[in-house]
Motif scaffolding. Structure first.
Motif, short mmCIF file in Angstrom:
data_model
loop_
_atom_site.label_atom_id
_atom_site.label_comp_id
_atom_site.label_asym_id
_atom_site.label_seq_id
_atom_site.Cartn_x
_atom_site.Cartn_y
_atom_site.Cartn_z
N THR A 78 31.32 47.02 4.43
CA THR A 78 30.10 47.89 5.06
C THR A 78 30.23 49.19 4.14
N ALA A 79 29.22 49.90 4.23
CA ALA A 79 29.18 51.07 3.51
C ALA A 79 28.31 52.07 4.42
N HIS A 107 23.99 38.49 -1.73
CA HIS A 107 23.43 39.25 -0.51
C HIS A 107 23.02 40.53 -0.66
N VAL A 108 22.11 40.95 -0.08
CA VAL A 108 21.62 42.42 0.31
C VAL A 108 21.54 42.65 1.53
N THR A 109 21.99 43.98 1.68
CA THR A 109 22.02 44.48 3.06
C THR A 109 20.79 45.51 2.94
N THR A 118 15.35 64.95 7.74
CA THR A 118 15.42 65.68 6.36
C THR A 118 16.88 66.31 6.42
N GLY A 119 17.10 66.99 5.26
CA GLY A 119 18.57 67.57 5.10
C GLY A 119 19.50 66.54 4.75
N ASP A 120 20.69 66.85 5.05
CA ASP A 120 21.93 65.86 4.89
C ASP A 120 21.99 64.90 6.11
N VAL A 121 22.08 63.66 5.58
CA VAL A 121 21.98 62.59 6.53
C VAL A 121 23.20 61.53 5.92
N THR A 122 23.61 60.82 6.82
CA THR A 122 24.49 59.60 6.41
C THR A 122 23.85 58.30 6.75
N LEU A 123 23.69 57.56 5.70
CA LEU A 123 22.94 56.28 5.93
C LEU A 123 23.95 55.13 6.03
N SER A 124 23.79 54.29 7.17
CA SER A 124 24.64 53.18 7.32
C SER A 124 24.19 51.73 6.89
N ARG A 154 30.85 55.50 0.66
CA ARG A 154 32.28 54.98 1.10
C ARG A 154 32.06 53.60 1.42
N VAL A 155 32.85 52.84 0.96
CA VAL A 155 32.93 51.42 1.23
C VAL A 155 34.27 50.89 1.90
N VAL A 156 33.83 50.04 3.09
CA VAL A 156 35.16 49.60 3.68
C VAL A 156 35.12 48.18 3.73
N GLU A 157 36.24 47.49 3.26
CA GLU A 157 36.68 46.22 3.41
C GLU A 157 37.49 45.80 4.29
#
Length: 162
Positions: A78-79, A107-109, A118-124, A154-157
């Motif tokens: 996941t990222a 595969h594409v997520t 707007t502004g600073d955002v964390t996309l999952s 960030r990437v989580v395996e």
């Protein structure tokens, strides 16, 4: 004598367990300066450890590399991507991709976006189907409006890694 055998046996078990592959979560954090613009005519800057779209009113596609561990199962990574959306008139949209060694998409997520933010955002970005061949790889792409930024990703395996 029995006590010595127990101690030696426990020591041997500890050595064996230490030699086995780990199933712990492997988290990698990357700076936005690792990203590059797709296409040579795009204008961008690598400023203060982030990627910045400096074009005059155009959106550009940034490609962000990921170091992929060789994995032994099919639970893909996941990222998350930490971005800046400067205006509600446009949006930042990111995808997480898994590719085979010959460039075929595995595969594409599909995108998470800053719609209505707007502004600073964390996309999952959800879990990918993990490639298991030797040259399979991952990367993240983001479409950034003018003055849009990628601060970090960030990437989580979660699979067993080598």
């Amino acid at each position: 004598m029995v006590r010595i055998r127990k101690i030696v046996g426990l020591f041997g078990l500890a050595v064996l367990c230490a030699a086995l592959p780990s199933f712990a979560t492997d988290i990698k954090d990357y700076a936005g300066v690792n990203c590059m613009a797709a296409g040579s005519s795009n204008s961008y800057s690598l400023v203060s450890n982030y990627f910045l779209n400096t074009t005059s009113a155009l959106g550009i596609r940034a490609v962000c590399p990921v170091v992929r561990d060789r994995v032994s199962a099919s639970n893909g990574p996941t990222a998350t991507v930490r971005v800046h959306d400067p205006t509600s008139a446009d949006r930042v949209a990111c995808n997480f991709m898994s590719m085979s060694g010959d460039g075929t998409s595995l595969h594409v997520t599909f995108e998470d976006t800053t719609n209505a933010q707007t502004g600073d955002v964390t996309l999952s970005l959800g879990a990918l189907t993990s490639g298991t061949a030797a040259r399979d790889h991952y990367f993240i792409t983001c479409l950034l409006p003018q003055n849009g930024r990628i601060y970090s990703y960030r990437v989580v395996e979660n699979d067993q890694t080598d």
